[in-house]
Design an enzyme around this catalytic site. Structure first.
Site, PDB file in Angstrom:
ATOM      1  N   HIS A 284       0.805  -1.219   0.000  1.00 38.23           N
ATOM      2  CA  HIS A 284       0.000   0.000   0.000  1.00 38.23           C
ATOM      3  C   HIS A 284       0.843   1.276   0.000  1.00 38.23           C
ATOM      4  O   HIS A 284       0.345   2.355  -0.284  1.00 38.23           O
ATOM      5  CB  HIS A 284      -0.986   0.009   1.183  1.00 38.23           C
ATOM      6  CG  HIS A 284      -0.369   0.183   2.525  1.00 38.23           C
ATOM      7  ND1 HIS A 284      -0.018  -0.863   3.346  1.00 38.23           N
ATOM      8  CD2 HIS A 284      -0.070   1.295   3.227  1.00 38.23           C
ATOM      9  CE1 HIS A 284       0.467  -0.414   4.480  1.00 38.23           C
ATOM     10  NE2 HIS A 284       0.453   0.914   4.423  1.00 38.23           N
TER      11      HIS A 284
ATOM     12  N   ASP B 265       0.298  -7.677   1.339  1.00 38.30           N
ATOM     13  CA  ASP B 265       0.677  -6.283   1.574  1.00 38.30           C
ATOM     14  C   ASP B 265       2.203  -6.134   1.628  1.00 38.30           C
ATOM     15  O   ASP B 265       2.753  -5.445   2.480  1.00 38.30           O
ATOM     16  CB  ASP B 265       0.066  -5.712   2.858  1.00 38.30           C
ATOM     17  CG  ASP B 265       0.134  -4.185   2.890  1.00 38.30           C
ATOM     18  OD1 ASP B 265       0.306  -3.582   1.818  1.00 38.30           O
ATOM     19  OD2 ASP B 265       0.023  -3.607   3.985  1.00 38.30           O
TER      20      ASP B 265
ATOM     21  N   SER C 266       4.682   2.740   7.729  1.00 34.42           N
ATOM     22  CA  SER C 266       4.409   1.549   6.944  1.00 34.42           C
ATOM     23  C   SER C 266       5.570   1.170   6.049  1.00 34.42           C
ATOM     24  O   SER C 266       6.134   2.019   5.353  1.00 34.42           O
ATOM     25  CB  SER C 266       3.170   1.756   6.066  1.00 34.42           C
ATOM     26  OG  SER C 266       2.002   1.565   6.805  1.00 34.42           O
TER      27      SER C 266
END
Length: 476
Positions: free
Chosen positions: A204, A237, A319
């Site tokens: 993402h 992910d 992230s």
């Protein structure tokens, strides 16, 4: 729970300086301080939750009905991403990702300027007071002057300390900026995987740059490189990018063994929370094997993981960054956070409340190697569609598969093991399965060809059977 995707929730079971101020030379008048659904099947197909595929790093949520036939699956009720997600939605397994608010002209510069001004004012006042106190003492009864040592001794930062780990790991981390062809994008983190210039991060984080967008990676030294996406896995992910004209002195971070991590172990997270690059936070492993489903907030993708939970502060921008152990080994990829709602800083993004989730490095390493080798992810599967409803006491095989397909894939792993629609899977090996999303996350910790033992209920009776996991290539 929110996932970082930094801003999603996790399901039940399963980012012009002020005018300089002259410092007071002497104790002038005292200055007053400012008032301050899941939806995948074991085949890894659409929203039915067929126990094997899915997308990670998005909002999380459960669905009470069988997933629809489309792929990717619809976004679950989510949690926020740790990279730049908004995380404004309700709770759920995982977190939703939303692009950070556009950077204003002042941005980070404004923050720095404010800090500098405050420091100058404080320094000036402190100096003035110090001068007055010393003068008063000298004019009184003859003061005794005590001189401080010019050198307090060398500060040792041993390899096992947080400072030692950070000093070694920071040069191998990068701040990633991804921008789509339409100008949308966000900021995340990544770390050096090998000397060839491959960088591992979250899917993402780079999703906006996949189709012709712009991607850059900046090291703590300020050196910036253009990069390209080598491969990305929505379900896991995980993504791998490669630096263009990579330097020859890259130092890959050492990968640890996430299977050997224990609750209570120290953790160190590195990232760019709210755009503040090269930030280091610490904590511990709070839990293992935490079922997390997350969404990117786009309404069409979902990801699943059996995550490492940590209380190290993780925020939007973290992230894709490394979660390290006390020896500096990478044990996970920071991916999601549980959040209570909108955060501050005028961004509307969610912030850390001490519940962060990382993809175990053992799984991420396998995925990264497959992406480098083939450019596509490979998912393990059992070949059966399972309900995303968390109220069934397990992962219930649905009466109908995705897109009208058979609920149990003919000739697939589940079929060979004798599983049928209506069966409720309650355990995978020794792991308790309380929902379809939990089953998907657990299956994805394995590789195709692995043999697992499944415990299921049928007609009120419990049965156990061995299943050899199949495979599915790609996210579609």
């Amino acid at each position: 729970m929110s996932t970082e995707n930094e801003g999603t929730a996790v399901p039940p079971a399963p980012s012009a300086p002020p005018v300089p101020v002259d410092a007071p030379a002497a104790p002038a008048p005292q200055a007053q301080a400012p008032q301050g659904p899941y939806g995948q099947d074991a085949h890894g197909q659409g929203p039915q939750g067929q126990g094997a595929s899915g997308d990670a790093g998005h909002h999380v949520g459960a669905s009470s009905s069988a997933p629809d036939p489309s792929w990717p699956p619809p976004p679950p009720p989510t949690a926020p991403y740790g990279d730049g997600g908004s995380g404004a939605g309700p709770g759920g397994w995982g977190s939703s990702y939303q692009q950070p608010a556009p950077k204003s002209g002042r941005g980070r510069g404004g923050l720095v300027a404010a800090v500098l001004v405050a420091a100058l004012v404080a320094g000036g006042v402190g100096g003035g007071l110090g001068y007055v106190l010393a003068k008063d003492n000298d004019e009184s009864t003859g003061s005794t002057t005590v001189s401080a040592s010019a050198n307090g001794g060398d500060v040792k930062r041993d390899p096992g300390t947080t400072a030692g780990v950070a000093a070694k790991a920071l040069p191998s981390t990068v701040t990633i900026e991804a921008e789509s062809t339409s100008g949308e994008g966000g900021t995340g983190t990544g770390f050096v995987f090998d000397k060839q210039g491959h960088i591992v991060t979250n899917n993402h984080v780079v999703a906006d740059a996949v189709d012709g967008g712009k991607l850059t990676a900046t090291f703590p030294t300020g050196k910036k490189y253009d990069a390209e996406v080598v491969g990305h896995a929505q379900g896991y992910d995980v993504a791998v990018i490669k630096l263009k004209d990579a330097p020859s002195d890259l130092q890959p971070l050492t990968l640890g063994d996430s299977d050997k991590v224990a609750v209570g172990d120290s953790t160190i997270a590195i990232g760019a929370p709210f755009g503040l690059s090269d930030t280091v936070t610490t904590g511990i492993i709070s839990a293992k094997n935490r079922p997390v489903a997350s969404s990117d907030g786009s309404g069409s993708q979902a990801s699943y993981m059996s995550a490492l939970q940590t209380d190290a502060s993780i925020n939007p921008g973290n992230s894709g960054g490394p979660l390290l152990d006390a020896q500096g080994n990478v044990i996970g990829i920071n991916s999601a956070i549980q959040s209570t709602g909108n955060g501050g800083f005028g961004t509307g993004q969610s912030g850390s409340i001490g519940l962060g989730f990382a993809i175990p490095i053992n799984q991420a390493k396998y995925v990264a190697q497959e992406l480098i080798k083939n450019g596509k992810p490979v998912y393990a599967k059992i070949g059966a569609s399972v309900s995303l409803d968390d109220g069934s006491g397990g992962a219930k095989i649905t009466p109908q598969g995705a897109g009208g397909a058979a609920p149990v894939e003919p000739g697939g792993p589940a079929a060979k093991a004798g599983l049928k629609p209506g069966d409720v899977i309650t355990k995978l090996d020794s792991r308790v399965i309380d929902s379809g999303p939990t089953l998907i996350g657990e299956i994805w910790t394995h590789q195709p060809g692995d043999k697992v033992t499944i415990t299921y209920e049928r007609g009120g009776k419990q049965h156990t059977v061995d299943v050899t996991l199949g495979s599915r290539v790609g996210d579609n």
